[in-house]
Design an enzyme around this catalytic site. Structure first.
Site, PDB file in Angstrom:
ATOM      1  CG  HIS A   1      -1.983  -1.082   1.162  1.00 52.74           C
ATOM      2  ND1 HIS A   1      -2.465  -1.635   0.004  1.00 52.74           N
ATOM      3  CD2 HIS A   1      -2.638  -1.731   2.177  1.00 52.74           C
ATOM      4  CE1 HIS A   1      -3.370  -2.567   0.287  1.00 52.74           C
ATOM      5  NE2 HIS A   1      -3.486  -2.660   1.595  1.00 52.74           N
TER       6      HIS A   1
ATOM      7  CG  HIS B   1      -7.644  -0.453   2.287  1.00 54.26           C
ATOM      8  ND1 HIS B   1      -8.169  -1.122   3.381  1.00 54.26           N
ATOM      9  CD2 HIS B   1      -6.649  -1.233   1.823  1.00 54.26           C
ATOM     10  CE1 HIS B   1      -7.486  -2.239   3.560  1.00 54.26           C
ATOM     11  NE2 HIS B   1      -6.553  -2.331   2.626  1.00 54.26           N
TER      12      HIS B   1
ATOM     13  CD  GLU C   1      -7.922  -3.713  -0.498  1.00 51.42           C
ATOM     14  OE1 GLU C   1      -6.742  -3.392  -0.658  1.00 51.42           O
ATOM     15  OE2 GLU C   1      -8.259  -4.645   0.256  1.00 51.42           O
TER      16      GLU C   1
ATOM     17  CG  ASP D   1      -5.442 -10.520   2.224  1.00 53.14           C
ATOM     18  OD1 ASP D   1      -5.643  -9.692   1.315  1.00 53.14           O
ATOM     19  OD2 ASP D   1      -4.644 -10.331   3.163  1.00 53.14           O
TER      20      ASP D   1
END
Ligand code: BGC
Length: 408
Positions: free
Chosen positions: A157, A231, A372, A303
């Protein structure tokens, strides 16, 4: 089959154009002309309908004394979103349930301090590169760039001081489709190791059709990887209200990008068939989340990056359906469309209850999910993935729509 590396970020500029800049409050009233006759007495009025527009107030100060603002965007139905110029963070988003009651469906805090102290990117715009780049390095045009490693040996990120930790310049703008806030920043050549000065503008539009439209526009003066995303942590039952296990998810993707240790993609595009990642038909998020499938163990839950099915014949700059999620008790629904080729669906596996949110409730493990929309993780090191390299003169443009509704 490698997918096209040419999936562009080419939204027509007109689609992103904003009508006017520099308006502090979009709410306005027309003054009466000087020679107008005296106004007739005003009859008693019914309770005011929500007034669409943007207002600004204080969100606290940073340690160096810099004032931080929060902007409230309201649409014609009273749907309300608040966003701050620190990290371009969406701090609240109130949408109706099946009875019409508004509820805040994103995790977050009440003041900027809390975001500075400890936040797993709640509501922020992450970049310059959302998600991971393996080994915190990549090679471009024969030169190797070393980035800041902030997730073991990898970068996540944007690095230690990504876009979520910068102060943006915020400007309310008038758009035909709703209340909007434009946020801009300049990321200098060499920031966190990335080449090129990047100028980025993100525009949040809260439309009268209860959609949040996020437009991204970036320019660079040197070739650089760019992968910017939002996010927000959603819980459609309400922020801080239990886990998201009972939400029912449908992801329009036949493939995903499997990961190895450290959550770095292996480079394959694998079929979801027969795995807990198959959400092609609506399935409760919690139904297979504890599976011992190796990918679920590596992720500690979901994830992963799904590869959005691109509708046949549809141009790459159009909005493709990404996913639809419903929350059975409140009836709230969220549909996401994007020009991006992938989506990271993350189920808050690293939340553990130690963060207490804006209404004093602990944010428990799997108390929210993130959607995302993005290019794929580690693309600068993955020749089979669509390119994330943005070059001078060819702007980065991207749009994602979060559409809220109810199933009755
Ligand atoms: C990542 C997770 C990470 C989280 C940060 C997600 O986008 O995929 O692995 O832990 O962001 O809180």
């Amino acid at each position: 089959m490698p997918i096209s590396t040419a999936l562009p970020r080419l939204l027509p500029l007109a689609a992103l154009a904003v009508a006017a800049l520099g308006v502090i409050a979009c709410q306005s009233s027309t003054p009466a002309p000087a020679d107008a006759p005296p106004a007739a007495p005003t009859p008693p009025v019914a309770p005011a309908a929500p007034k669409a527009g943007v207002t600004k107030s204080s969100f606290g100060t940073l340690a160096d004394g810099t004032a931080v603002d929060v902007y409230t965007l309201t649409n014609a139905h009273g749907v309300e979103m608040r966003a701050t110029n620190y990290g371009a963070i969406i701090v609240s988003l109130k949408v109706p349930d099946k009875t019409g009651a508004l509820g805040d469906v994103v995790l977050g805090y009440n003041k900027v301090d809390d975001y500075v102290k400890d936040s797993p990117y709640f509501g922020a715009i992450v970049g310059r590169y959302g998600n991971r780049i393996g080994g915190a390095r990549f090679t471009l045009d024969g030169k190797t760039y070393q980035l800041t490693a902030n997730d073991g040996v990898n970068t996540l990120h944007g690095g230690l001081k990504g876009f979520d930790k910068l102060l943006w310049t915020a400007t309310p703008v008038t758009r035909p489709d709703g209340a909007a806030l434009q946020l801009s920043l300049t990321s200098k050549d060499g920031d966190e190791g990335y080449p090129g000065t990047l100028q980025l503008t993100v525009t949040y539009t809260l439309t009268d059709a209860n959609a949040l439209v996020i437009d991204y526009l970036a320019k660079t003066d040197k070739a650089t990887p760019v992968n910017v995303t939002s996010h927000s942590y959603f819980n459609l039952a309400g922020e801080g209200v239990g886990t998201i296990d009972g939400h029912v998810m449908q992801i329009h993707a036949d493939k995903y990008t499997p990961v190895a240790k450290g959550l770095i993609p292996t480079g394959e595009l694998a079929s979801v068939e027969g795995t807990p990642l198959d959400f092609r038909t609506p399935t409760a998020i919690g139904a297979r989340i504890a599976s011992t499938h190796p990918q679920m163990v590596l992720g500690g839950g979901y994830d992963h990056n799904w590869v959005t099915n691109w509708p046949a014949g549809m141009a790459a700059d159009k909005l493709a359906p990404v996913l639809r999620v419903t929350e059975p008790t409140t009836g709230r629904t969220l549909e996401v469309e994007s020009t991006e080729p992938g989506v990271q669906f993350y189920t808050g596996n690293f939340l553990d209850g130690h963060l207490v949110g804006k209404s004093n409730r602990p944010y428990v493990k799997r108390g929210a999910f993130c959607v995302e929309t993005q290019h794929f993780p580690d693309s600068p090191n993955q020749p089979n993935f669509p390119s994330t390299i943005v070059k001078p003169g060819a702007d980065y443009q991207s749009r994602t729509v979060f559409r809220f509704g109810v199933d009755k």
